[in-house]
Design an enzyme around this catalytic site. Structure first.
Site, PDB file in Angstrom:
ATOM      1  N   LYS A  11       0.804  -1.221   0.000  1.00  0.00           N
ATOM      2  CA  LYS A  11       0.000   0.000   0.000  1.00  0.00           C
ATOM      3  C   LYS A  11       0.845   1.283   0.000  1.00  0.00           C
ATOM      4  O   LYS A  11       2.057   1.238   0.250  1.00  0.00           O
ATOM      5  CB  LYS A  11      -0.927  -0.009   1.221  1.00  0.00           C
ATOM      6  CG  LYS A  11      -1.984  -1.112   1.165  1.00  0.00           C
ATOM      7  CD  LYS A  11      -2.879  -1.032   2.380  1.00  0.00           C
ATOM      8  CE  LYS A  11      -3.995  -2.056   2.332  1.00  0.00           C
ATOM      9  NZ  LYS A  11      -4.895  -1.921   3.507  1.00  0.00           N
ATOM     10  N   TYR A  51     -12.405  -2.155  -4.494  1.00  0.00           N
ATOM     11  CA  TYR A  51     -12.958  -2.235  -3.141  1.00  0.00           C
ATOM     12  C   TYR A  51     -14.480  -2.121  -3.114  1.00  0.00           C
ATOM     13  O   TYR A  51     -15.066  -1.840  -2.065  1.00  0.00           O
ATOM     14  CB  TYR A  51     -12.320  -1.167  -2.242  1.00  0.00           C
ATOM     15  CG  TYR A  51     -10.889  -1.495  -1.884  1.00  0.00           C
ATOM     16  CD1 TYR A  51     -10.596  -2.517  -0.988  1.00  0.00           C
ATOM     17  CD2 TYR A  51      -9.829  -0.815  -2.452  1.00  0.00           C
ATOM     18  CE1 TYR A  51      -9.292  -2.836  -0.657  1.00  0.00           C
ATOM     19  CE2 TYR A  51      -8.514  -1.125  -2.131  1.00  0.00           C
ATOM     20  CZ  TYR A  51      -8.254  -2.137  -1.238  1.00  0.00           C
ATOM     21  OH  TYR A  51      -6.954  -2.453  -0.920  1.00  0.00           O
ATOM     22  N   ARG A 104       2.416  -6.201   9.320  1.00  0.00           N
ATOM     23  CA  ARG A 104       1.605  -5.119   9.883  1.00  0.00           C
ATOM     24  C   ARG A 104       2.089  -4.691  11.269  1.00  0.00           C
ATOM     25  O   ARG A 104       2.053  -3.502  11.599  1.00  0.00           O
ATOM     26  CB  ARG A 104       0.135  -5.518   9.897  1.00  0.00           C
ATOM     27  CG  ARG A 104      -0.436  -5.531   8.469  1.00  0.00           C
ATOM     28  CD  ARG A 104      -1.850  -6.013   8.431  1.00  0.00           C
ATOM     29  NE  ARG A 104      -2.449  -5.832   7.119  1.00  0.00           N
ATOM     30  CZ  ARG A 104      -3.449  -6.563   6.670  1.00  0.00           C
ATOM     31  NH1 ARG A 104      -3.976  -7.516   7.434  1.00  0.00           N
ATOM     32  NH2 ARG A 104      -3.933  -6.342   5.468  1.00  0.00           N
ATOM     33  N   ASN A 114      -2.009   0.142   6.818  1.00  0.00           N
ATOM     34  CA  ASN A 114      -1.435  -1.074   7.401  1.00  0.00           C
ATOM     35  C   ASN A 114      -0.496  -1.809   6.448  1.00  0.00           C
ATOM     36  O   ASN A 114      -0.243  -2.993   6.598  1.00  0.00           O
ATOM     37  CB  ASN A 114      -2.529  -1.988   7.952  1.00  0.00           C
ATOM     38  CG  ASN A 114      -3.474  -2.496   6.888  1.00  0.00           C
ATOM     39  OD1 ASN A 114      -3.235  -2.351   5.681  1.00  0.00           O
ATOM     40  ND2 ASN A 114      -4.560  -3.109   7.312  1.00  0.00           N
ATOM     41  N   HIS A 117      -2.212  -5.408   1.553  1.00  0.00           N
ATOM     42  CA  HIS A 117      -3.516  -6.051   1.347  1.00  0.00           C
ATOM     43  C   HIS A 117      -3.221  -7.461   0.873  1.00  0.00           C
ATOM     44  O   HIS A 117      -2.286  -7.687   0.114  1.00  0.00           O
ATOM     45  CB  HIS A 117      -4.324  -5.316   0.267  1.00  0.00           C
ATOM     46  CG  HIS A 117      -5.457  -6.138  -0.278  1.00  0.00           C
ATOM     47  ND1 HIS A 117      -6.714  -6.121   0.290  1.00  0.00           N
ATOM     48  CD2 HIS A 117      -5.510  -7.028  -1.313  1.00  0.00           C
ATOM     49  CE1 HIS A 117      -7.491  -6.965  -0.395  1.00  0.00           C
ATOM     50  NE2 HIS A 117      -6.787  -7.514  -1.365  1.00  0.00           N
ATOM     51  N   GLU A 128      -9.273 -11.157  -7.707  1.00  0.00           N
ATOM     52  CA  GLU A 128      -8.401 -10.009  -7.513  1.00  0.00           C
ATOM     53  C   GLU A 128      -7.192 -10.053  -8.455  1.00  0.00           C
ATOM     54  O   GLU A 128      -6.763  -9.014  -8.969  1.00  0.00           O
ATOM     55  CB  GLU A 128      -7.942  -9.936  -6.054  1.00  0.00           C
ATOM     56  CG  GLU A 128      -9.063  -9.565  -5.103  1.00  0.00           C
ATOM     57  CD  GLU A 128      -8.648  -9.481  -3.652  1.00  0.00           C
ATOM     58  OE1 GLU A 128      -9.465  -9.007  -2.850  1.00  0.00           O
ATOM     59  OE2 GLU A 128      -7.503  -9.881  -3.306  1.00  0.00           O
TER      60      GLU A 128
END
Length: 140
Positions: A11, A51, A104, A114, A117, A128
């Site tokens: 992320k 999402y 994390r 965090n 994903h 995905e």
């Protein structure tokens, strides 16, 4: 044990802090192989579509805003029970609840930022992965 593939996203909070290599090393040390990888900047439309399952949740707009705030690294990980292994290496969604030594726990800034994903099931992993990669881009 079954060889599986799962999607991983590093992320914006982690790419901003130049943690990509350290995070990938954690996956590789756990026995997962990176069989596809790309650094991209998500558009708002892409983030909303990816999402969409969370569209009715109160955190959805903040999540979309965060995911477009900087580049991400999308990757396909492959290995024995890759979905579960990836989730184990990532740690709990809330870094306060994550086990010591997980990504994390070690790198997350908050429950939202965090760092990673990961797909939560083999079925979601397949969907995905297709969102970001064609079969020709996945080489193992």
């Amino acid at each position: 044990m079954a060889t599986e593939r799962t999607l991983s996203i590093i992320k914006p909070d982690a790419t901003r802090r130049n943690l990509t290599g350290k995070i990938v090393a954690r996956f590789e040390e756990a026995g997962l192989r990176v069989v596809a990888s790309r650094r991209i900047q998500l558009s708002e439309a892409q983030a909303k579509a990816f999402y969409a399952v969370h569209a009715e949740r109160p955190f959805y707009n903040d999540l979309v805003k965060f995911m477009i705030s900087g580049p991400v690294v999308v990757q396909v990980l492959e290995g024995e029970n890759a979905v579960a292994k990836n989730r184990e290496v990532m740690g709990a969604t809330n870094p306060a609840n994550a086990a010591a030594g997980t990504i994390r726990k070690d790198f997350a800034e908050s429950i939202e930022a965090n760092s990673v994903h990961g797909s939560d099931s083999a079925e979601n992993a397949a969907n995905e992965i297709k969102f970001f990669f064609s079969d020709l881009e996945i080489v193992g």
